[in-house]
Write an enzyme that holds these catalytic residues in place. Sequence first.
Site, PDB file in Angstrom:
ATOM      1  N   ASP A   1       0.867  -1.172   0.000  1.00  0.00           N
ATOM      2  CA  ASP A   1       0.000   0.000   0.000  1.00  0.00           C
ATOM      3  C   ASP A   1       0.907   1.227   0.000  1.00  0.00           C
ATOM      4  O   ASP A   1       1.908   1.263   0.743  1.00  0.00           O
ATOM      5  CB  ASP A   1      -0.872   0.033   1.259  1.00  0.00           C
ATOM      6  CG  ASP A   1      -1.996  -0.993   1.234  1.00  0.00           C
ATOM      7  OD1 ASP A   1      -1.975  -1.886   0.376  1.00  0.00           O
ATOM      8  OD2 ASP A   1      -2.900  -0.890   2.088  1.00  0.00           O
TER       9      ASP A   1
ATOM     10  N   HIS B   1       4.794  -7.426  -0.396  1.00  0.00           N
ATOM     11  CA  HIS B   1       4.548  -8.712  -1.040  1.00  0.00           C
ATOM     12  C   HIS B   1       5.299  -8.818  -2.365  1.00  0.00           C
ATOM     13  O   HIS B   1       5.739  -7.814  -2.930  1.00  0.00           O
ATOM     14  CB  HIS B   1       3.045  -8.867  -1.296  1.00  0.00           C
ATOM     15  CG  HIS B   1       2.211  -8.800  -0.048  1.00  0.00           C
ATOM     16  ND1 HIS B   1       1.632  -9.909   0.518  1.00  0.00           N
ATOM     17  CD2 HIS B   1       1.870  -7.745   0.749  1.00  0.00           C
ATOM     18  CE1 HIS B   1       0.960  -9.546   1.606  1.00  0.00           C
ATOM     19  NE2 HIS B   1       1.089  -8.245   1.766  1.00  0.00           N
TER      20      HIS B   1
ATOM     21  N   SER C   1       7.584   3.766   5.305  1.00  0.00           N
ATOM     22  CA  SER C   1       8.788   4.198   4.612  1.00  0.00           C
ATOM     23  C   SER C   1       8.565   4.192   3.114  1.00  0.00           C
ATOM     24  O   SER C   1       7.514   4.631   2.644  1.00  0.00           O
ATOM     25  CB  SER C   1       9.970   3.320   5.001  1.00  0.00           C
ATOM     26  OG  SER C   1      11.178   3.937   4.613  1.00  0.00           O
TER      27      SER C   1
END
Length: 288
Positions: A98, A154, A255
């Site tokens: 995200d 991921h 980050s």
Amino acid sequence: MTIRSLISVLSQQEDLNFLLTNRVPRAALTRFMGWFSKIEQPVIRDLSIACWRLFSDLDLSEARKQSFKSLHDCFTRELKSGARPPDPDPAIVVSPCDAIIGAHGSIADTELFQIKGAGYSLADLLGDPALVDAHRNGRFITLRLTSSMYHRFHAPFDGRIEQVSFICGDTWNVNPIALKRIERLFCKNERAVIKTRLSTGEALTLVPVAAILVASIRLHFLGRVLNAQSRGPATFRCDVPVRKGDELGWFEHGSTIIVLAPDHFAFCDNVAEGERICAGQPLMRKPA
């Protein structure tokens, strides 16, 4: 004016924002937050999460659980099963996390940019001449995670992880205000270089970049956390098969991940600077 709106106004004052998030003892504050966030005392946990909600748009509705042992447990939360399904099109490279989409485009020989007019080099970012050559004139995209986002990342495509290099560094904030003021910021911060090869043979590299309060990167396939206290080798050879959507690890807070891809990959139509993207959504398309 509400407290949240006041905080929003103050955060938009660039000088104040930069001062409060960078002109502080960054390393010491990051170590303290790493310790503090793992405290499991209920009052400290509840007050910390309540304060975090006040300062951000934290939304836990997708979280797999609603009760957390600590602030750290909430930071690194899992989502409900099926919350981030990867795009099934075999030609699509998906977002690993995200994020808010930042600078992206073509790499000019070995030069890319953190914001318009502020360039840096693949050599400084990667520290690996062979990997620099693999991405010469390729594509790049910068994905910035905010503190309230889902912090796990991921695999963007089917392939194999061949090597991880950990590069020690600073913990500058990575928000747009800092990117405008600190030259070559991504090359100065602590980061991991995850070298992968797609099932079709092309090189695809992920560079998770740590920042203030978040100088720790957990990689499941290595079974370890990489941070300033890491000891032992800086380069880890491996041969780990991954499928699109497999969880690779997490940041301790928020980050940036820089994705490097071959030049013949095209950005998908939903990719635009400043737009939000979720893990599993289309990022690039590999031509037939």
